[in-house]
Design a protein around this motif. Structure first.
Motif, PDB file in Angstrom:
ATOM      1  N   VAL A   1       0.801  -1.233   0.000  1.00 25.97           N
ATOM      2  CA  VAL A   1       0.000   0.000   0.000  1.00 25.97           C
ATOM      3  C   VAL A   1       0.828   1.275   0.000  1.00 25.97           C
ATOM      4  CG1 VAL A   1      -1.972  -1.125   1.089  1.00 25.97           C
ATOM      5  CG2 VAL A   1      -0.248  -0.012   2.517  1.00 25.97           C
ATOM      6  N   ALA A   2       2.067   1.229   0.506  1.00 22.03           N
ATOM      7  CA  ALA A   2       2.861   2.462   0.588  1.00 22.03           C
ATOM      8  C   ALA A   2       4.288   2.094   0.954  1.00 22.03           C
ATOM      9  CB  ALA A   2       2.290   3.415   1.644  1.00 22.03           C
ATOM     10  N   GLY A   3       5.171   3.067   0.751  1.00 20.68           N
ATOM     11  CA  GLY A   3       6.525   2.918   1.253  1.00 20.68           C
ATOM     12  C   GLY A   3       6.536   3.230   2.749  1.00 20.68           C
ATOM     13  N   ALA A   4       7.426   2.593   3.484  1.00 21.36           N
ATOM     14  CA  ALA A   4       7.459   2.781   4.934  1.00 21.36           C
ATOM     15  C   ALA A   4       7.753   4.226   5.314  1.00 21.36           C
ATOM     16  CB  ALA A   4       8.487   1.834   5.558  1.00 21.36           C
ATOM     17  N   HIS A   5       8.421   4.974   4.424  1.00 18.13           N
ATOM     18  CA  HIS A   5       8.761   6.362   4.731  1.00 18.13           C
ATOM     19  C   HIS A   5       7.764   7.358   4.136  1.00 18.13           C
ATOM     20  CE1 HIS A   5      12.449   5.087   6.585  1.00 18.13           C
ATOM     21  NE2 HIS A   5      12.759   4.393   5.509  1.00 18.13           N
ATOM     22  N   ASP A   6       6.708   6.842   3.511  1.00 18.30           N
ATOM     23  CA  ASP A   6       5.723   7.734   2.890  1.00 18.30           C
ATOM     24  C   ASP A   6       4.765   8.346   3.902  1.00 18.30           C
ATOM     25  OD1 ASP A   6       6.830   7.123   0.459  1.00 18.30           O
ATOM     26  OD2 ASP A   6       5.295   5.650  -0.094  1.00 18.30           O
ATOM     27  N   ILE A   7       4.649   7.732   5.085  1.00 19.05           N
ATOM     28  CA  ILE A   7       3.692   8.203   6.087  1.00 19.05           C
ATOM     29  C   ILE A   7       4.475   8.746   7.285  1.00 19.05           C
ATOM     30  CG2 ILE A   7       1.696   7.589   7.496  1.00 19.05           C
ATOM     31  CD1 ILE A   7       1.386   5.094   5.688  1.00 19.05           C
ATOM     32  N   PRO A   8       4.324  10.033   7.610  1.00 17.80           N
ATOM     33  CA  PRO A   8       5.048  10.586   8.759  1.00 17.80           C
ATOM     34  C   PRO A   8       4.616   9.906  10.061  1.00 17.80           C
ATOM     35  CG  PRO A   8       4.129  12.344   7.395  1.00 17.80           C
ATOM     36  CD  PRO A   8       3.549  11.053   6.904  1.00 17.80           C
ATOM     37  N   VAL A   9       5.528   9.836  10.999  1.00 12.99           N
ATOM     38  CA  VAL A   9       5.221   9.239  12.302  1.00 12.99           C
ATOM     39  C   VAL A   9       4.068   9.999  12.953  1.00 12.99           C
ATOM     40  CG1 VAL A   9       6.096   8.820  14.632  1.00 12.99           C
ATOM     41  CG2 VAL A   9       7.562   8.375  12.649  1.00 12.99           C
ATOM     42  N   GLY A  10       3.093   9.241  13.441  1.00 11.99           N
ATOM     43  CA  GLY A  10       1.944   9.826  14.125  1.00 11.99           C
ATOM     44  C   GLY A  10       0.794  10.170  13.210  1.00 11.99           C
ATOM     45  N   HIS A  11       0.955   9.925  11.909  1.00  8.90           N
ATOM     46  CA  HIS A  11      -0.071  10.290  10.939  1.00  8.90           C
ATOM     47  C   HIS A  11      -0.525   9.061  10.141  1.00  8.90           C
ATOM     48  CE1 HIS A  11       0.323  14.625  11.520  1.00  8.90           C
ATOM     49  NE2 HIS A  11       1.592  14.344  11.765  1.00  8.90           N
ATOM     50  N   GLY A  12      -1.565   9.299   9.342  1.00  3.15           N
ATOM     51  CA  GLY A  12      -2.111   8.233   8.530  1.00  3.15           C
ATOM     52  C   GLY A  12      -2.294   8.673   7.103  1.00  3.15           C
ATOM     53  N   THR A  13      -2.651   7.711   6.271  1.00  2.00           N
ATOM     54  CA  THR A  13      -2.954   8.011   4.882  1.00  2.00           C
ATOM     55  C   THR A  13      -4.111   7.137   4.434  1.00  2.00           C
ATOM     56  OG1 THR A  13      -1.969   8.352   2.694  1.00  2.00           O
ATOM     57  CG2 THR A  13      -1.386   6.322   3.832  1.00  2.00           C
ATOM     58  N   LEU A  14      -4.880   7.635   3.479  1.00  3.67           N
ATOM     59  CA  LEU A  14      -6.013   6.888   2.943  1.00  3.67           C
ATOM     60  C   LEU A  14      -5.533   6.021   1.784  1.00  3.67           C
ATOM     61  CD1 LEU A  14      -9.129   6.533   3.020  1.00  3.67           C
ATOM     62  CD2 LEU A  14      -9.232   8.342   1.284  1.00  3.67           C
ATOM     63  N   VAL A  15      -5.924   4.756   1.812  1.00  2.16           N
ATOM     64  CA  VAL A  15      -5.503   3.811   0.778  1.00  2.16           C
ATOM     65  C   VAL A  15      -6.743   3.107   0.239  1.00  2.16           C
ATOM     66  CG1 VAL A  15      -4.197   1.693   0.358  1.00  2.16           C
ATOM     67  CG2 VAL A  15      -3.271   3.435   1.882  1.00  2.16           C
ATOM     68  N   GLU A  16      -6.744   2.836  -1.063  1.00  2.32           N
ATOM     69  CA  GLU A  16      -7.814   2.058  -1.679  1.00  2.32           C
ATOM     70  C   GLU A  16      -7.212   0.815  -2.298  1.00  2.32           C
ATOM     71  OE1 GLU A  16      -8.398   1.470  -5.172  1.00  2.32           O
ATOM     72  OE2 GLU A  16     -10.245   0.369  -4.764  1.00  2.32           O
ATOM     73  N   SER A  17      -7.826  -0.313  -2.032  1.00  3.74           N
ATOM     74  CA  SER A  17      -7.372  -1.566  -2.642  1.00  3.74           C
ATOM     75  C   SER A  17      -8.574  -2.466  -2.864  1.00  3.74           C
ATOM     76  CB  SER A  17      -6.350  -2.277  -1.741  1.00  3.74           C
ATOM     77  OG  SER A  17      -5.962  -3.499  -2.319  1.00  3.74           O
ATOM     78  N   ASN A  18      -8.742  -2.925  -4.081  1.00  4.54           N
ATOM     79  CA  ASN A  18      -9.852  -3.823  -4.436  1.00  4.54           C
ATOM     80  C   ASN A  18     -11.202  -3.261  -4.001  1.00  4.54           C
ATOM     81  OD1 ASN A  18      -8.070  -5.686  -5.578  1.00  4.54           O
ATOM     82  ND2 ASN A  18      -7.800  -6.760  -3.638  1.00  4.54           N
ATOM     83  N   GLY A  19     -11.346  -1.943  -4.132  1.00  7.30           N
ATOM     84  CA  GLY A  19     -12.615  -1.318  -3.793  1.00  7.30           C
ATOM     85  C   GLY A  19     -12.802  -1.051  -2.312  1.00  7.30           C
ATOM     86  N   LEU A  20     -11.818  -1.419  -1.500  1.00 11.32           N
ATOM     87  CA  LEU A  20     -11.901  -1.202  -0.054  1.00 11.32           C
ATOM     88  C   LEU A  20     -11.058   0.012   0.327  1.00 11.32           C
ATOM     89  CD1 LEU A  20     -12.718  -2.331   2.803  1.00 11.32           C
ATOM     90  CD2 LEU A  20     -10.515  -3.514   2.769  1.00 11.32           C
ATOM     91  N   LEU A  21     -11.661   0.949   1.057  1.00 12.99           N
ATOM     92  CA  LEU A  21     -10.926   2.105   1.565  1.00 12.99           C
ATOM     93  C   LEU A  21     -10.495   1.823   2.997  1.00 12.99           C
ATOM     94  CD1 LEU A  21     -13.060   5.142   0.378  1.00 12.99           C
ATOM     95  CD2 LEU A  21     -10.740   4.554  -0.365  1.00 12.99           C
ATOM     96  N   PHE A  22      -9.228   2.077   3.293  1.00  7.09           N
ATOM     97  CA  PHE A  22      -8.775   1.933   4.662  1.00  7.09           C
ATOM     98  C   PHE A  22      -7.693   2.948   4.960  1.00  7.09           C
ATOM     99  CE2 PHE A  22      -5.073  -0.631   3.469  1.00  7.09           C
ATOM    100  CZ  PHE A  22      -5.502  -1.201   2.280  1.00  7.09           C
ATOM    101  N   ALA A  23      -7.421   3.099   6.241  1.00  9.57           N
ATOM    102  CA  ALA A  23      -6.426   4.058   6.714  1.00  9.57           C
ATOM    103  C   ALA A  23      -5.216   3.292   7.234  1.00  9.57           C
ATOM    104  CB  ALA A  23      -7.014   4.921   7.822  1.00  9.57           C
ATOM    105  N   VAL A  24      -4.015   3.798   6.894  1.00  6.93           N
ATOM    106  CA  VAL A  24      -2.769   3.189   7.359  1.00  6.93           C
ATOM    107  C   VAL A  24      -2.005   4.227   8.165  1.00  6.93           C
ATOM    108  CG1 VAL A  24      -0.630   2.055   6.675  1.00  6.93           C
ATOM    109  CG2 VAL A  24      -2.707   1.699   5.335  1.00  6.93           C
ATOM    110  N   PHE A  25      -1.548   3.850   9.347  1.00  9.03           N
ATOM    111  CA  PHE A  25      -0.891   4.782  10.266  1.00  9.03           C
ATOM    112  C   PHE A  25       0.523   4.320  10.588  1.00  9.03           C
ATOM    113  CE2 PHE A  25      -5.381   5.300  10.974  1.00  9.03           C
ATOM    114  CZ  PHE A  25      -5.518   6.676  11.017  1.00  9.03           C
ATOM    115  N   ASN A  26       1.388   5.317  10.769  1.00  9.23           N
ATOM    116  CA  ASN A  26       2.757   5.069  11.209  1.00  9.23           C
ATOM    117  C   ASN A  26       2.855   5.476  12.682  1.00  9.23           C
ATOM    118  OD1 ASN A  26       5.470   4.988  11.731  1.00  9.23           O
ATOM    119  ND2 ASN A  26       6.081   6.243   9.983  1.00  9.23           N
ATOM    120  N   ALA A  27       3.001   4.487  13.553  1.00 11.96           N
ATOM    121  CA  ALA A  27       3.072   4.748  14.994  1.00 11.96           C
ATOM    122  C   ALA A  27       4.501   4.971  15.467  1.00 11.96           C
ATOM    123  CB  ALA A  27       2.439   3.587  15.760  1.00 11.96           C
TER     124      ALA A  27
END
Ligand code: FES
Length: 102
Positions: A6-32
């Motif tokens: 879904v993303a590169g490990a460095h694409d999401i800043p620490v403490g934040h999330g990003t919206l991802v779509e895959s196979n018609g499913l929307l989900f959020a991915v966060f870097n803790a």
């Protein structure tokens, strides 16, 4: 279920999330931080707030609309235990984030 990149490990800043779509499913991915990532449903079940625009407090995501927070291990809402979000397994492989989506 199958892991999807879904993303590169460095694409999401620490403490934040990003919206991802895959196979018609929307989900959020966060870097803790510390190599920990979480994935969950994109929509807050309270009033359909955008969870990818929320922020992390510990291992919970806080919805930006009314502040309900959800445990990213279990998906349970800490404000209203009757609410929950789907959570998905995440792995980091070769600097990329994979999410196990249904
Ligand atoms: S829509 Fe998320 S807390 Fe209200």
């Amino acid at each position: 279920m199958a892991f999807v990149r879904v993303a590169g490990a460095h694409d999401i800043p620490v403490g934040h999330g990003t919206l991802v779509e895959s196979n018609g499913l929307l989900f959020a991915v966060f870097n803790a931080g510390g190599g920990r990532y979480y994935a969950c449903g994109a929509i807050c079940p309270h009033e359909d707030g955008p969870l990818a625009d929320g922020w992390l407090e510990g291992d919970s995501v806080v919805c930006p609309w009314h502040g309900f927070d959800y445990d990213l291990e279990t998906g349970t809402c800490r404000v209203d235990p009757d609410l929950s979000i789907p959570v998905y397994p995440v792995r980091v492989v070769g600097g990329a984030i994979d999410v196990d989506v249904p």
